[in-house]
Structures are given as structure tokens and as C-alpha cells.
Write a protein that holds these residues in place. Structure first.
Motif, PDB file in Angstrom:
ATOM      1  N   ASP A   1       0.865  -1.175   0.000  1.00  0.00           N
ATOM      2  CA  ASP A   1       0.000   0.000   0.000  1.00  0.00           C
ATOM      3  C   ASP A   1       0.903   1.227   0.000  1.00  0.00           C
ATOM      4  OD1 ASP A   1      -1.697   2.117   0.514  1.00  0.00           O
ATOM      5  OD2 ASP A   1      -2.897   1.051   1.996  1.00  0.00           O
ATOM      6  N   THR A   2       0.909   1.964  -1.106  1.00  0.00           N
ATOM      7  CA  THR A   2       1.825   3.098  -1.255  1.00  0.00           C
ATOM      8  C   THR A   2       1.164   4.440  -0.943  1.00  0.00           C
ATOM      9  OG1 THR A   2       1.300   3.261  -3.619  1.00  0.00           O
ATOM     10  CG2 THR A   2       3.177   1.884  -3.012  1.00  0.00           C
ATOM     11  N   THR A   3       0.001   4.414  -0.293  1.00  0.00           N
ATOM     12  CA  THR A   3      -0.678   5.653   0.078  1.00  0.00           C
ATOM     13  C   THR A   3       0.280   6.569   0.853  1.00  0.00           C
ATOM     14  OG1 THR A   3      -2.774   4.464   0.273  1.00  0.00           O
ATOM     15  CG2 THR A   3      -2.660   6.635   1.304  1.00  0.00           C
ATOM     16  N   PRO A   4       0.382   7.837   0.482  1.00  0.00           N
ATOM     17  CA  PRO A   4       1.279   8.745   1.207  1.00  0.00           C
ATOM     18  C   PRO A   4       0.903   8.850   2.691  1.00  0.00           C
ATOM     19  CG  PRO A   4       0.528   9.750  -0.834  1.00  0.00           C
ATOM     20  CD  PRO A   4      -0.279   8.510  -0.657  1.00  0.00           C
ATOM     21  N   VAL A   5       1.902   8.828   3.556  1.00  0.00           N
ATOM     22  CA  VAL A   5       1.691   8.914   5.002  1.00  0.00           C
ATOM     23  C   VAL A   5       2.504  10.072   5.560  1.00  0.00           C
ATOM     24  CG1 VAL A   5       2.016   7.766   7.224  1.00  0.00           C
ATOM     25  CG2 VAL A   5       1.193   6.456   5.253  1.00  0.00           C
ATOM     26  N   LEU A   6       1.796  10.978   6.232  1.00  0.00           N
ATOM     27  CA  LEU A   6       2.431  12.081   6.952  1.00  0.00           C
ATOM     28  C   LEU A   6       2.274  11.799   8.435  1.00  0.00           C
ATOM     29  CD1 LEU A   6       3.682  14.879   7.336  1.00  0.00           C
ATOM     30  CD2 LEU A   6       1.437  15.882   6.880  1.00  0.00           C
ATOM     31  N   ILE A   7       3.378  11.525   9.110  1.00  0.00           N
ATOM     32  CA  ILE A   7       3.344  11.264  10.543  1.00  0.00           C
ATOM     33  C   ILE A   7       3.174  12.587  11.286  1.00  0.00           C
ATOM     34  CG2 ILE A   7       4.736  10.548  12.522  1.00  0.00           C
ATOM     35  CD1 ILE A   7       5.918   8.349  10.806  1.00  0.00           C
ATOM     36  N   VAL A   8       2.215  12.604  12.222  1.00  0.00           N
ATOM     37  CA  VAL A   8       1.925  13.784  13.041  1.00  0.00           C
ATOM     38  C   VAL A   8       2.045  13.338  14.498  1.00  0.00           C
ATOM     39  CG1 VAL A   8       0.274  15.593  13.579  1.00  0.00           C
ATOM     40  CG2 VAL A   8       0.327  14.617  11.281  1.00  0.00           C
ATOM     41  N   THR A   9       3.090  13.762  15.189  1.00  0.00           N
ATOM     42  CA  THR A   9       3.359  13.204  16.510  1.00  0.00           C
ATOM     43  C   THR A   9       4.078  14.199  17.413  1.00  0.00           C
ATOM     44  OG1 THR A   9       4.431  11.340  17.666  1.00  0.00           O
ATOM     45  CG2 THR A   9       5.543  12.225  15.721  1.00  0.00           C
ATOM     46  N   ALA A  10       4.013  13.929  18.714  1.00  0.00           N
ATOM     47  CA  ALA A  10       4.751  14.738  19.679  1.00  0.00           C
ATOM     48  C   ALA A  10       6.187  14.247  19.848  1.00  0.00           C
ATOM     49  CB  ALA A  10       4.031  14.712  21.031  1.00  0.00           C
TER      50      ALA A  10
ATOM     51  N   GLN B   1       2.160  24.614  13.233  1.00  0.00           N
ATOM     52  CA  GLN B   1       1.273  25.603  12.646  1.00  0.00           C
ATOM     53  C   GLN B   1       0.394  24.915  11.602  1.00  0.00           C
ATOM     54  OE1 GLN B   1       0.813  28.829  13.515  1.00  0.00           O
ATOM     55  NE2 GLN B   1       2.249  28.408  15.192  1.00  0.00           N
ATOM     56  N   PRO B   2      -0.915  25.096  11.649  1.00  0.00           N
ATOM     57  CA  PRO B   2      -1.794  24.427  10.679  1.00  0.00           C
ATOM     58  C   PRO B   2      -1.380  24.644   9.234  1.00  0.00           C
ATOM     59  CG  PRO B   2      -3.102  25.429  12.410  1.00  0.00           C
ATOM     60  CD  PRO B   2      -1.687  25.877  12.631  1.00  0.00           C
ATOM     61  N   ASP B   3      -0.953  25.852   8.889  1.00  0.00           N
ATOM     62  CA  ASP B   3      -0.589  26.121   7.500  1.00  0.00           C
ATOM     63  C   ASP B   3       0.588  25.256   7.045  1.00  0.00           C
ATOM     64  OD1 ASP B   3      -2.602  27.925   7.173  1.00  0.00           O
ATOM     65  OD2 ASP B   3      -1.351  29.706   7.459  1.00  0.00           O
ATOM     66  N   GLU B   4       1.514  24.965   7.977  1.00  0.00           N
ATOM     67  CA  GLU B   4       2.630  24.095   7.614  1.00  0.00           C
ATOM     68  C   GLU B   4       2.142  22.678   7.362  1.00  0.00           C
ATOM     69  OE1 GLU B   4       6.928  22.365   9.214  1.00  0.00           O
ATOM     70  OE2 GLU B   4       5.719  23.657  10.525  1.00  0.00           O
ATOM     71  N   LEU B   5       1.224  22.200   8.209  1.00  0.00           N
ATOM     72  CA  LEU B   5       0.659  20.866   8.006  1.00  0.00           C
ATOM     73  C   LEU B   5      -0.033  20.782   6.643  1.00  0.00           C
ATOM     74  CD1 LEU B   5      -0.171  18.037   9.175  1.00  0.00           C
ATOM     75  CD2 LEU B   5      -2.298  19.141   9.852  1.00  0.00           C
ATOM     76  N   TYR B   6      -0.856  21.773   6.316  1.00  0.00           N
ATOM     77  CA  TYR B   6      -1.573  21.749   5.040  1.00  0.00           C
ATOM     78  C   TYR B   6      -0.586  21.732   3.870  1.00  0.00           C
ATOM     79  CZ  TYR B   6      -5.269  23.550   8.146  1.00  0.00           C
ATOM     80  OH  TYR B   6      -6.152  23.743   9.175  1.00  0.00           O
ATOM     81  N   ALA B   7       0.473  22.522   3.973  1.00  0.00           N
ATOM     82  CA  ALA B   7       1.454  22.588   2.894  1.00  0.00           C
ATOM     83  C   ALA B   7       2.185  21.256   2.729  1.00  0.00           C
ATOM     84  CB  ALA B   7       2.461  23.708   3.165  1.00  0.00           C
ATOM     85  N   ARG B   8       2.571  20.662   3.857  1.00  0.00           N
ATOM     86  CA  ARG B   8       3.258  19.364   3.785  1.00  0.00           C
ATOM     87  C   ARG B   8       2.333  18.295   3.216  1.00  0.00           C
ATOM     88  NH1 ARG B   8       7.965  18.396   6.943  1.00  0.00           N
ATOM     89  NH2 ARG B   8       8.752  20.271   7.973  1.00  0.00           N
ATOM     90  N   LEU B   9       1.075  18.352   3.618  1.00  0.00           N
ATOM     91  CA  LEU B   9       0.104  17.373   3.138  1.00  0.00           C
ATOM     92  C   LEU B   9      -0.108  17.507   1.633  1.00  0.00           C
ATOM     93  CD1 LEU B   9      -1.910  15.146   3.775  1.00  0.00           C
ATOM     94  CD2 LEU B   9      -3.563  16.906   4.406  1.00  0.00           C
ATOM     95  N   ARG B  10      -0.286  18.738   1.178  1.00  0.00           N
ATOM     96  CA  ARG B  10      -0.440  18.943  -0.264  1.00  0.00           C
ATOM     97  C   ARG B  10       0.791  18.448  -1.023  1.00  0.00           C
ATOM     98  NH1 ARG B  10      -2.929  23.910   1.478  1.00  0.00           N
ATOM     99  NH2 ARG B  10      -0.919  24.987   1.309  1.00  0.00           N
TER     100      ARG B  10
END
Length: 222
Positions: free
Chosen positions: A73-82, A106-115
């Protein structure tokens, strides 16, 4: 067309905030809170990307990621962790994560990385597989027969992809179970046979040959 995501996060307050923000960015988000739920929905559904926490009830996010990659399964994965140690980042990336962001962020950084991870995945060159008038495009997750689109389930798609990747060779039931579910021997004995039956019905009875006592084959040869 909206981009559908899976959010795996046990912090309800953070998850709700992320879902609201992502919806405003044009993402459609499914949310699960533990490792077991994540494993189940990832087997049953196809997503454009996964936002994955590492510290989860019932198992680790790293285990979820390893199970995904273990069944191709090659679905892109963005790890979000403490977890912000370098060793944690290395472990996540080595297990197959596409990117890693540390809480708080920062939410905007998460959105940018996700895109970015979604865009990179769509730009990957995946070989289109063809046999006997049937074509499978892994990047688009599309199947056609004689140029006409055919709707298949995620399980049927994974079954067909493995058979077409190994065209001309026999693929065992156990290998198909591993590709579809990430494990062997834990599902009903006739489950793979049901998917093969459905694929034959949709794509032609002669496409997939049964090799009795072992498995299945697409294309000639042994």
C-alpha cells in the motif's frame, strides 16, 4: 474532486480542530482513534493520504505504517506526533513515511506538507499493467476492459494488481491474502476465491486461471 484523507489521532480535541481546518482546505476526512481501527479501514478503503499519530491505543502508528507497506500500500503517510527525537524521525521515515511533522505545529505548515506528499504521489511514475484487453493503472487506481472503465472494490483491485504484476506466474492464495490484508491465514478460506469470482464476472471468465491446489494465474506460462 475532493482529496480524501484518513486521520489517525486519539486526541479528540486536536482531531476535531484538524478535521475542521482540513475541510476548509478542500479535504474530506475520515477519523479513527486507535491502531486497530486504522488497520481495518486502510484495508477496506482507498485514501489519497494518511495523517498518522505514532502513540495510539491498541498498538503503535509505526505498526500501522509497517502493515501498509508490507502489503504494498503506497498511500502517502504524513506522521503527526509529539515525538521529536531524531531516532523517532528516522524510524518513521525508514518504515515508509513520506514526511514527519512534530506537535505543536502551525496548521498552515501541516496543510502545505500534506499537499506536497499528495502531489508527489500523483507525480510518481507507476507502470500501467495490461493483459488480454484489461488495463490496470496503479497511480489512478483505475481498471479498464477494452478501453471501458470497470468499477472494482479496493480488495478486488489489490488482488488483480498482484496477479497482473506477476503475469504468467502462479500466485498462491497465501500471497494474495498477504497483498490484500497484510496477513495470511486470518480470513475466511474462500475470501480470495470470492474476489477472483467477482473479477472474472467483471473482466471475463478466461482472464484468471485457477491452478488447483495452489492459486491463480493471469496470462500464459507456468
Amino acid at each position: 474532486m475532493e482529496t480524501n484523507l484518513l486521520l489517525v489521532e486519539d486526541d479528540a480535541m486536536l482531531a476535531e480542530a484538524l478535521r475542521a481546518g482540513l475541510a476548509q482546505q478542500g479535504f474530506e476526512v475520515d477519523w479513527v482513534v486507535d491502531a486497530a481501527q486504522a488497520r481495518t479501514v486502510l484495508v477496506d478503503h482507498g485514501y489519497h493520504a494518511v495523517l498518522l499519530d505514532l502513540g495510539l491505543p491498541g498498538g503503535s502508528g509505526l505498526g500501522v505504517l509497517q502493515a501498509m507497506r508490507g502489503r504494498y500500500d503506497t498511500t502517502p503517510v504524513l506522521i503527526v506526533t509529539a515525538r521529536d527525537q531524531l531516532s523517532d524521525r528516522i524510524s518513521g521515515l525508514d518504515a515508509g513515511a513520506d514526511d514527519y511533522i512534530v506537535k505543536p505545529f502551525q496548521p498552515d505548515e501541516l496543510y502545505a506538507r500534506l499537499r506536497a506528499v499528495v502531489r508527489r504521489s500523483q507525480g510518481r511514475v507507476s507502470p500501467v499493467l495490461s493483459c488480454d484487453g484489461v488495463t490496470l493503472d496503479p497511480a489512478r487506481r483505475e481498471v479498464t476492459r477494452d478501453g471501458e472503465a470497470v468499477a472494482v472494490s479496493m480488495h478486488e483491485f489489490r488482488t488483480l494488481m498482484l496477479l497482473m504484476e506477476r503475469a504468467g506466474r502462479v500466485v498462491s492464495r497465501e500471497q494474495l491474502e498477504e497483498a490484500v490484508y497484510g496477513s495470511s491465514g486470518t480470513i475466511e478460506s474462500n475470501t480470495i476465491a470470492v474476489y477472483v469470482h467477482q473479477l472474472r464476472r467483471k473482466l471475463g471468465e478466461s482472464l484468471i486461471a485457477t491452478v488447483h491446489g495452489y492459486g491463480y494465474r493471469i496470462g500464459g506460462g507456468a
